[in-house]
Design a protein around this motif. Structure first.
Motif, mmCIF file in Angstrom:
data_model
loop_
_atom_site.group_PDB
_atom_site.id
_atom_site.type_symbol
_atom_site.label_atom_id
_atom_site.label_comp_id
_atom_site.label_asym_id
_atom_site.label_seq_id
_atom_site.Cartn_x
_atom_site.Cartn_y
_atom_site.Cartn_z
ATOM 1 N N MET A 195 34.779 86.644 7.870
ATOM 2 C CA MET A 195 35.055 87.892 7.178
ATOM 3 C C MET A 195 36.292 88.537 7.779
ATOM 4 O O MET A 195 36.553 88.415 8.975
ATOM 5 C CB MET A 195 33.858 88.846 7.304
ATOM 6 C CG MET A 195 34.010 90.103 6.514
ATOM 7 S SD MET A 195 32.486 91.069 6.342
ATOM 8 C CE MET A 195 31.841 91.095 7.979
ATOM 9 N N GLU A 196 37.047 89.233 6.932
ATOM 10 C CA GLU A 196 38.192 90.005 7.375
ATOM 11 C C GLU A 196 37.975 91.450 6.934
ATOM 12 O O GLU A 196 37.591 91.703 5.796
ATOM 13 C CB GLU A 196 39.472 89.457 6.752
ATOM 14 C CG GLU A 196 40.712 90.218 7.179
ATOM 15 C CD GLU A 196 41.954 89.672 6.547
ATOM 16 O OE1 GLU A 196 42.614 88.821 7.180
ATOM 17 O OE2 GLU A 196 42.269 90.093 5.411
ATOM 18 N N THR A 197 38.219 92.387 7.836
ATOM 19 C CA THR A 197 38.052 93.811 7.555
ATOM 20 C C THR A 197 39.388 94.501 7.781
ATOM 21 O O THR A 197 40.024 94.301 8.809
ATOM 22 C CB THR A 197 36.979 94.433 8.465
ATOM 23 O OG1 THR A 197 35.743 93.727 8.259
ATOM 24 C CG2 THR A 197 36.755 95.897 8.158
ATOM 25 N N THR A 198 39.795 95.295 6.797
ATOM 26 C CA THR A 198 41.050 96.038 6.885
ATOM 27 C C THR A 198 40.766 97.524 6.733
ATOM 28 O O THR A 198 40.085 97.932 5.787
ATOM 29 C CB THR A 198 42.034 95.599 5.778
ATOM 30 O OG1 THR A 198 42.269 94.206 5.889
ATOM 31 C CG2 THR A 198 43.348 96.366 5.876
ATOM 32 N N TYR A 199 41.267 98.302 7.679
ATOM 33 C CA TYR A 199 41.209 99.759 7.610
ATOM 34 C C TYR A 199 42.635 100.253 7.426
ATOM 35 O O TYR A 199 43.553 99.767 8.101
ATOM 36 C CB TYR A 199 40.691 100.369 8.913
ATOM 37 C CG TYR A 199 39.277 99.983 9.269
ATOM 38 C CD1 TYR A 199 38.199 100.746 8.834
ATOM 39 C CD2 TYR A 199 39.032 98.869 10.059
ATOM 40 C CE1 TYR A 199 36.896 100.403 9.185
ATOM 41 C CE2 TYR A 199 37.740 98.517 10.415
ATOM 42 C CZ TYR A 199 36.677 99.290 9.972
ATOM 43 O OH TYR A 199 35.400 98.944 10.318
ATOM 44 N N THR A 200 42.847 101.215 6.524
ATOM 45 C CA THR A 200 44.150 101.857 6.400
ATOM 46 C C THR A 200 43.950 103.367 6.420
ATOM 47 O O THR A 200 42.914 103.874 5.979
ATOM 48 C CB THR A 200 44.888 101.459 5.103
ATOM 49 O OG1 THR A 200 44.095 101.820 3.977
ATOM 50 C CG2 THR A 200 45.190 99.974 5.068
ATOM 51 N N TRP A 201 44.944 104.061 6.958
ATOM 52 C CA TRP A 201 44.915 105.520 7.016
ATOM 53 C C TRP A 201 46.209 106.038 6.414
ATOM 54 O O TRP A 201 47.302 105.572 6.766
ATOM 55 C CB TRP A 201 44.792 105.998 8.458
ATOM 56 C CG TRP A 201 43.512 105.589 9.100
ATOM 57 C CD1 TRP A 201 42.328 106.268 9.068
ATOM 58 C CD2 TRP A 201 43.260 104.414 9.867
ATOM 59 N NE1 TRP A 201 41.369 105.581 9.769
ATOM 60 C CE2 TRP A 201 41.911 104.434 10.271
ATOM 61 C CE3 TRP A 201 44.061 103.338 10.247
ATOM 62 C CZ2 TRP A 201 41.343 103.435 11.042
ATOM 63 C CZ3 TRP A 201 43.487 102.335 11.005
ATOM 64 C CH2 TRP A 201 42.149 102.389 11.392
ATOM 65 N N THR A 202 46.087 106.999 5.492
ATOM 66 C CA THR A 202 47.238 107.602 4.831
ATOM 67 C C THR A 202 47.118 109.107 4.902
ATOM 68 O O THR A 202 46.087 109.670 4.486
ATOM 69 C CB THR A 202 47.306 107.161 3.350
ATOM 70 O OG1 THR A 202 47.267 105.737 3.282
ATOM 71 C CG2 THR A 202 48.560 107.681 2.675
ATOM 72 N N ALA A 203 48.148 109.776 5.414
ATOM 73 C CA ALA A 203 48.138 111.237 5.461
ATOM 74 C C ALA A 203 48.248 111.778 4.043
ATOM 75 O O ALA A 203 49.121 111.368 3.279
ATOM 76 C CB ALA A 203 49.286 111.745 6.316
ATOM 77 N N ILE A 204 47.339 112.689 3.710
ATOM 78 C CA ILE A 204 47.389 113.351 2.406
ATOM 79 C C ILE A 204 48.201 114.642 2.536
ATOM 80 O O ILE A 204 49.006 114.970 1.687
ATOM 81 C CB ILE A 204 45.970 113.638 1.886
ATOM 82 C CG1 ILE A 204 45.246 112.307 1.646
ATOM 83 C CG2 ILE A 204 46.016 114.472 0.617
ATOM 84 C CD1 ILE A 204 43.793 112.454 1.315
ATOM 85 N N ASP A 205 47.961 115.358 3.613
ATOM 86 C CA ASP A 205 48.727 116.553 3.966
ATOM 87 C C ASP A 205 48.567 116.756 5.465
ATOM 88 O O ASP A 205 48.119 115.848 6.164
ATOM 89 C CB ASP A 205 48.291 117.777 3.140
ATOM 90 C CG ASP A 205 46.808 118.111 3.288
ATOM 91 O OD1 ASP A 205 46.249 117.938 4.401
ATOM 92 O OD2 ASP A 205 46.202 118.574 2.305
#
Length: 98
Positions: A38-48
């Motif tokens: 299994m591969e797990t990807t987390y991403t974080w994007t600033a909304i404000d």
């Protein structure tokens, strides 16, 4: 890193290795050992300035019985992920950054 989870009433133990890291942006890890790859990807994007969107994606290729049960397992994984993320959100919102 070692990880233990409960899924469909079973205890699953995995060993993950980090394959990509972009600080404050993206983390990718894959299982080095465990019930199925299994591969797990987390991403974080600033909304404000005070909000961040986190996304989580799991990809895997079950074998044997897992292949037959894959559609049911995918639905159960989505429910488990949603529950975990809802709990994480509650914890974070209960202890806001000062």
């Amino acid at each position: 890193m070692d990880f233990v989870a409960r899924f469909l009433g079973r205890r699953l133990a995995y060993t993950y290795e980090i394959t990509a890291l972009e600080p404050q942006s993206r983390l990718v890890m894959r299982t080095a050992e465990g019930p199925f790859p299994m591969e797990t990807t987390y991403t974080w994007t600033a909304i404000d300035n005070s909000h961040t969107r986190m996304t989580l994606r799991n990809r895997g290729e079950p074998a044997g019985f897992g292949r037959i049960a894959a559609p049911a397992m995918a639905a159960a994984m989505r429910r488990a992920n949603r529950k975990d993320l809802d709990n994480l959100k509650k914890i974070i919102e209960r202890h806001p950054q000062r």
